[in-house]
Design a protein around this motif. Structure first.
Motif, mmCIF file in Angstrom:
data_model
loop_
_atom_site.group_PDB
_atom_site.id
_atom_site.type_symbol
_atom_site.label_atom_id
_atom_site.label_comp_id
_atom_site.label_asym_id
_atom_site.label_seq_id
_atom_site.Cartn_x
_atom_site.Cartn_y
_atom_site.Cartn_z
ATOM 1 N N MET A 1 -146.110 25.447 27.298
ATOM 2 C CA MET A 1 -147.149 24.594 27.877
ATOM 3 C C MET A 1 -146.725 23.962 29.197
ATOM 4 O O MET A 1 -147.555 23.770 30.091
ATOM 5 C CB MET A 1 -147.528 23.484 26.884
ATOM 6 N N LYS A 2 -145.425 23.617 29.329
ATOM 7 C CA LYS A 2 -144.977 22.849 30.500
ATOM 8 C C LYS A 2 -143.788 23.473 31.217
ATOM 9 O O LYS A 2 -143.304 22.912 32.193
ATOM 10 C CB LYS A 2 -144.582 21.431 30.054
ATOM 11 N N ASP A 3 -143.303 24.589 30.715
ATOM 12 C CA ASP A 3 -142.082 25.190 31.245
ATOM 13 C C ASP A 3 -140.940 24.175 31.204
ATOM 14 O O ASP A 3 -140.107 24.095 32.112
ATOM 15 C CB ASP A 3 -142.286 25.692 32.679
ATOM 16 N N ALA A 4 -140.922 23.369 30.137
ATOM 17 C CA ALA A 4 -139.916 22.315 29.987
ATOM 18 C C ALA A 4 -138.700 22.850 29.231
ATOM 19 O O ALA A 4 -138.820 23.688 28.333
ATOM 20 C CB ALA A 4 -140.512 21.129 29.231
ATOM 21 N N SER A 5 -137.520 22.364 29.596
ATOM 22 C CA SER A 5 -136.283 22.710 28.883
ATOM 23 C C SER A 5 -136.036 21.638 27.825
ATOM 24 O O SER A 5 -135.582 20.528 28.147
ATOM 25 C CB SER A 5 -135.101 22.783 29.857
ATOM 26 N N LEU A 6 -136.362 21.957 26.592
ATOM 27 C CA LEU A 6 -136.209 21.025 25.476
ATOM 28 C C LEU A 6 -135.152 21.552 24.511
ATOM 29 O O LEU A 6 -134.862 22.753 24.479
ATOM 30 C CB LEU A 6 -137.541 20.836 24.755
ATOM 31 N N TYR A 7 -134.605 20.655 23.694
ATOM 32 C CA TYR A 7 -133.493 21.013 22.810
ATOM 33 C C TYR A 7 -133.734 20.462 21.404
ATOM 34 O O TYR A 7 -134.409 19.447 21.220
ATOM 35 C CB TYR A 7 -132.170 20.450 23.361
ATOM 36 N N GLY A 8 -133.164 21.156 20.437
ATOM 37 C CA GLY A 8 -133.268 20.724 19.051
ATOM 38 C C GLY A 8 -131.902 20.710 18.392
ATOM 39 O O GLY A 8 -131.039 21.551 18.696
ATOM 40 N N LEU A 9 -131.688 19.736 17.510
ATOM 41 C CA LEU A 9 -130.420 19.605 16.801
ATOM 42 C C LEU A 9 -130.712 19.155 15.374
ATOM 43 O O LEU A 9 -131.518 18.242 15.169
ATOM 44 C CB LEU A 9 -129.516 18.597 17.512
ATOM 45 N N THR A 10 -130.089 19.809 14.407
ATOM 46 C CA THR A 10 -130.292 19.407 13.015
ATOM 47 C C THR A 10 -128.965 19.059 12.358
ATOM 48 O O THR A 10 -127.898 19.504 12.779
ATOM 49 C CB THR A 10 -130.969 20.519 12.185
ATOM 50 N N THR A 11 -129.083 18.235 11.302
ATOM 51 C CA THR A 11 -127.925 17.825 10.512
ATOM 52 C C THR A 11 -127.890 18.629 9.220
ATOM 53 O O THR A 11 -128.919 19.120 8.756
ATOM 54 C CB THR A 11 -128.029 16.333 10.158
ATOM 55 N N PRO A 12 -126.707 18.758 8.609
ATOM 56 C CA PRO A 12 -126.634 19.471 7.334
ATOM 57 C C PRO A 12 -127.334 18.688 6.231
ATOM 58 O O PRO A 12 -127.466 17.455 6.308
ATOM 59 C CB PRO A 12 -125.124 19.585 7.065
#
Length: 417
Positions: free
Chosen positions: A216-227
């Motif tokens: 939608m925005k050509d944005a550089s986004l990141y995701g992080l998860t915990t165990p």
């Protein structure tokens, strides 16, 4: 391979918070440059969070402590739908008024862990009802819905598990992942947010948001998860026989909270010290190396530090002193969980199995009777041997209280009023 260069990812990695990340190197480089903004979403299904959410709360705390800006996103909008992740059936729908009450209660929990304000690293409390409630259906389908394929959505665990068990999944719930992804895009637009964090069960939803931002925005986004945090016994974190371990003092006393951590299994002590306290890692290594009865000292440190973060130093000190008096001196200390009972009921003889359940020492009368048969229940430190036993006025001390115990570690007071 060298470790992270940013304080944020270094701390998270060293302390065991990281399970998956969409692009660790790029996120690390961005966090090393200067403040970033990250968020975690919490649906407002109750007026408090419990220990099962504490890893996520600590993530936001560490984000702020390492120089970044956390967003606590309250799901005022998504709570009206309910996240199907890990659920076998649809949640009960709450009224807007109840959701608002729950958000106010959860805000009070967060006040203990993060600092809110207007500064560059001060926490923000956002509510996705602010944008989700005003969405028009047709524009949403055109602008957002076109980026999702049904084929992909059907592969998500939250959907697949429900369908595999032939349990209903409403169209309302099916939309949840679309709205959560849209939250990430909206927070990026409003606050420059580039990071979404959550438990491992949220990985698919988080990746959806990262991809939607790019499309939608050509944005550089990141995701992080915990165990997923489970106990050494395999049980789920934060659940006990008496119910959830709440973070609000209105739902669970600081003493009860302290006692939960004091009862940690030996094998979990080191891991929980890293996740749920801010003690230095070398001190944690010393504590978790203790053997035999000495490991109990490490558990007391864990209980104190976790309670201090949640309820403050004074409450943690009082809980520790209550425990010392109760276990080392046998005193019926005032800090124990207390249930007030009408004196007329005690005069007539209140059934002990009922009082065990009402004080939260056991989840049911059946469990209370079973523990009585096993010799695990005591009244004022004397064994209760009769399942039909009652607590009468003769059992009360000068202050009108009596102490009930289930096993060696769980105690509560009954007070006549």
């Amino acid at each position: 391979m060298s470790g992270p260069t940013s304080d944020f990812l270094r701390v998270l990695t060293e302390r065991g918070y990281v399970h998956q990340c969409t692009d660790t190197a790029a996120l690390d480089a961005l966090a090393a440059k200067g403040p970033i903004t990250g968020y975690i979403g919490f649906d407002a299904t109750a007026d408090s969070l419990h220990v099962g959410s504490l890893v996520q709360i600590m993530l936001l705390r560490w984000l702020q402590k390492t120089g970044h800006r956390p967003i606590v996103l309250m799901g005022g909008g998504t709570t009206k739908i309910g996240d199907p992740s890990g659920k076998d059936e649809a949640r009960q729908l709450l009224t807007n008024e109840k959701i608002d009450q729950n958000i106010a209660g959860i805000r009070r929990v967060f006040d203990a862990y993060v600092a809110f304000g207007d500064g560059p690293t001060d926490a923000i409390l956002a509510n996705n009802a602010d944008w989700l409630d005003t969405l028009a259906y047709i524009p949403l389908l055109r602008e957002v819905g076109r980026h999702f394929t049904i084929n992909r959505m059907l592969t998500f665990d939250s959907v697949r598990l429900r369908l595999d068990r032939e349990q209903p999944l409403t169209f309302l719930e099916f939309n949840y992942m679309i709205l959560q992804a849209y939250d990430f895009v909206e927070l990026n637009r409003r606050h420059g947010c580039v990071l979404q964090m959550g438990g491992s069960d949220q990985w698919g939803n988080i990746v959806n948001g990262v991809e939607l931002g790019r499309r939608m925005k050509d944005a550089s986004l990141y995701g992080l998860t915990t165990p997923l945090i489970t106990l050494a016994s395999g049980a789920k974190m934060g659940k006990t026989a008496s119910g959830a371990v709440w973070l609000s003092a209105d739902r669970l006393s600081p003493y009860g909270f302290w006692q939960f951590w004091r009862n940690t299994e030996d094998a979990d002590v080191g891991r929980f010290l890293r996740l749920f306290t801010e003690l230095p890692l070398d001190e944690i290594a010393r504590l978790e190396a203790l053997k035999g009865a000495e490991i109990n000292e490490a558990k007391k440190v864990l209980a104190f530090e976790a309670t201090r973060l949640c309820h403050g130093t004074a409450a943690a000190e009082q809980a520790a002193e209550t425990a010392r008096r109760t276990f080392e001196e046998g005193a019926a200390a005032d800090g124990l969980p207390t249930v007030e009972v009408p004196r007329a009921r005690l005069d007539a003889g209140a059934k002990i199995v009922d009082l065990l359940r009402e004080t939260g020492l056991v989840p049911s009368n059946g469990e209370g009777r079973r523990l009585i048969r096993q010799g695990a229940i005591r009244l004022n430190d004397a064994p209760v041997t009769d399942e039909a036993a009652t607590l009468g006025p003769d059992a009360l001390d000068a202050d009108g209280t009596a102490k009930l115990s289930a096993g060696k570690k769980k105690h509560a007071l009954v007070r006549a009023v």
